[in-house]
Design a protein around this motif. Structure first.
Motif, mmCIF file in Angstrom:
data_model
loop_
_atom_site.group_PDB
_atom_site.id
_atom_site.type_symbol
_atom_site.label_atom_id
_atom_site.label_comp_id
_atom_site.label_asym_id
_atom_site.label_seq_id
_atom_site.Cartn_x
_atom_site.Cartn_y
_atom_site.Cartn_z
ATOM 1 N N LEU A 168 0.550 -1.317 0.272
ATOM 2 C CA LEU A 168 0.025 -0.222 0.247
ATOM 3 C C LEU A 168 0.435 1.318 0.206
ATOM 4 O O LEU A 168 1.137 1.841 -0.903
ATOM 5 C CB LEU A 168 -0.966 -0.294 1.060
ATOM 6 N N VAL A 169 2.217 0.870 0.988
ATOM 7 C CA VAL A 169 3.172 2.244 0.776
ATOM 8 C C VAL A 169 3.453 2.553 -0.325
ATOM 9 O O VAL A 169 3.880 3.441 -0.616
ATOM 10 C CB VAL A 169 3.880 2.137 1.610
ATOM 11 N N ALA A 170 3.894 1.521 -0.641
ATOM 12 C CA ALA A 170 4.517 1.764 -2.664
ATOM 13 C C ALA A 170 3.832 2.245 -3.891
ATOM 14 O O ALA A 170 4.177 2.945 -4.147
ATOM 15 C CB ALA A 170 5.318 0.304 -3.168
ATOM 16 N N TYR A 171 2.623 1.707 -3.627
ATOM 17 C CA TYR A 171 1.096 2.568 -4.243
ATOM 18 C C TYR A 171 0.892 4.258 -3.750
ATOM 19 O O TYR A 171 1.406 4.999 -4.892
ATOM 20 C CB TYR A 171 0.350 1.906 -3.875
ATOM 21 N N ALA A 172 1.280 4.187 -2.474
ATOM 22 C CA ALA A 172 1.409 6.143 -2.641
ATOM 23 C C ALA A 172 2.217 6.651 -3.309
ATOM 24 O O ALA A 172 2.218 7.466 -2.912
ATOM 25 C CB ALA A 172 0.689 5.878 -1.281
ATOM 26 N N THR A 173 3.492 5.910 -2.096
ATOM 27 C CA THR A 173 4.739 6.680 -2.728
ATOM 28 C C THR A 173 4.804 6.591 -4.997
ATOM 29 O O THR A 173 5.216 7.346 -4.450
ATOM 30 C CB THR A 173 5.932 5.829 -2.382
ATOM 31 N N ALA A 174 4.756 5.601 -4.826
ATOM 32 C CA ALA A 174 4.627 5.964 -6.341
ATOM 33 C C ALA A 174 3.736 6.492 -7.040
ATOM 34 O O ALA A 174 4.539 7.157 -8.473
ATOM 35 C CB ALA A 174 4.447 5.083 -7.017
ATOM 36 N N THR A 175 3.053 6.796 -6.890
ATOM 37 C CA THR A 175 2.474 8.122 -7.207
ATOM 38 C C THR A 175 2.295 9.944 -7.095
ATOM 39 O O THR A 175 2.762 10.363 -7.620
ATOM 40 C CB THR A 175 0.578 7.893 -6.707
ATOM 41 N N VAL A 176 2.451 9.804 -5.973
ATOM 42 C CA VAL A 176 3.301 10.747 -5.261
ATOM 43 C C VAL A 176 4.901 11.291 -5.908
ATOM 44 O O VAL A 176 4.511 12.021 -6.305
ATOM 45 C CB VAL A 176 3.596 11.202 -3.838
ATOM 46 N N GLY A 177 5.284 10.193 -6.052
ATOM 47 C CA GLY A 177 7.107 10.710 -6.923
ATOM 48 C C GLY A 177 6.951 10.631 -8.036
ATOM 49 O O GLY A 177 6.702 11.416 -9.069
ATOM 50 N N GLY A 178 5.206 10.062 -9.096
ATOM 51 C CA GLY A 178 5.175 10.831 -9.995
ATOM 52 C C GLY A 178 4.920 11.684 -10.484
ATOM 53 O O GLY A 178 5.395 12.370 -11.612
ATOM 54 N N VAL A 179 4.407 11.845 -10.113
ATOM 55 C CA VAL A 179 3.912 13.765 -9.436
ATOM 56 C C VAL A 179 4.487 14.744 -9.177
ATOM 57 O O VAL A 179 4.911 15.515 -10.126
ATOM 58 C CB VAL A 179 3.076 14.161 -8.755
ATOM 59 N N VAL A 180 5.866 14.052 -8.501
ATOM 60 C CA VAL A 180 6.922 15.007 -8.689
ATOM 61 C C VAL A 180 7.727 14.880 -9.652
ATOM 62 O O VAL A 180 8.568 16.070 -10.251
ATOM 63 C CB VAL A 180 8.222 14.436 -7.310
ATOM 64 N N VAL A 181 7.669 13.509 -9.965
ATOM 65 C CA VAL A 181 8.386 13.825 -11.788
ATOM 66 C C VAL A 181 7.840 14.651 -12.351
ATOM 67 O O VAL A 181 8.610 15.664 -12.963
ATOM 68 C CB VAL A 181 8.768 12.131 -12.078
#
Length: 205
Positions: A168-181
């Motif tokens: 669950l944390v990986a999904y959230a981190t990927a979403t936030v990280g994708g927005v940052v990129v």
């Protein structure tokens, strides 16, 4: 839980195959392919760990894939099935942000480092979450609902909870990280556009 239907496996494979063909001729789709490789590559590696800690995470909490019980194949299969669409979406959005509009375009190779940083952040946050959840679950004597006892051996309850949490944390981190990129791509193009405009008005800059 009902087994996964065959079209849920075949359709993603076909769509990714089409993406590979498109990427060979249209540069914008190369960004989508890069996103696919980055996210699926990470997801497969993560799921290799998950399938060994608690294979029931995939065979009980996910629709089972008929005849598939080997941890390595489970990790590969669910790493692809769970990550392909997110990787394509992320890469395609990055491609749009990198190529549309009047500012200087970014080449696909310029996204290699940001995507590697995203994957590195994913790995770090996921690992930290897994260690923390496992430690506290052991410390608190975690036990799952009695209904899970018949499906998951008691000695793997902590592992199941840990795997579910860090996924669950990986999904959230990927979403936030994708927005940052994506924000970085837009900001970098704007910065280069301003620099180019300054050079036109003041060649000595």
């Amino acid at each position: 839980m009902a087994p996964i239907e065959w079209q849920q496996i075949v359709l993603p494979l076909v769509m990714c195959g089409i993406l590979v063909v498109l990427a060979a001729g249209v540069p914008r789709y190369r960004f989508a392919l890069m996103g696919l490789v980055a996210i699926v590559g990470y997801a497969i590696l993560q799921d290799q760990v998950s399938a060994r800690l608690c294979p029931e995470y995939f065979t009980v909490l996910h629709p089972p894939i008929p005849g598939l019980t080997d941890p390595t194949l489970l990790g590969i299969s669910w790493g692809f099935l769970g990550g392909w669409w997110g990787g394509v979406l992320l890469g395609y959005v990055i491609g749009l942000l990198a190529t549309l509009g009047p500012n200087p375009k970014l080449a696909p190779r310029e996204l290699v480092r940001p995507l590697l940083l995203l994957v590195g952040a994913l790995a770090f946050v996921t690992a930290a979450t897994g260690v923390s959840v496992w430690h506290h679950s052991e410390m608190l004597g975690l036990t799952l609902d009695a209904g899970m006892t018949d499906l998951v051996p008691a000695e793997r309850h902590t592992a199941l909870f840990t795997v579910a949490c860090y996924h669950l944390v990986a999904y959230a981190t990927a979403t936030v990280g994708g927005v940052v990129v994506c924000v970085w791509v837009a900001a970098e193009r704007r910065r280069r556009g301003h620099r180019g405009a300054e050079r036109l008005t003041n060649p000595s800059v």
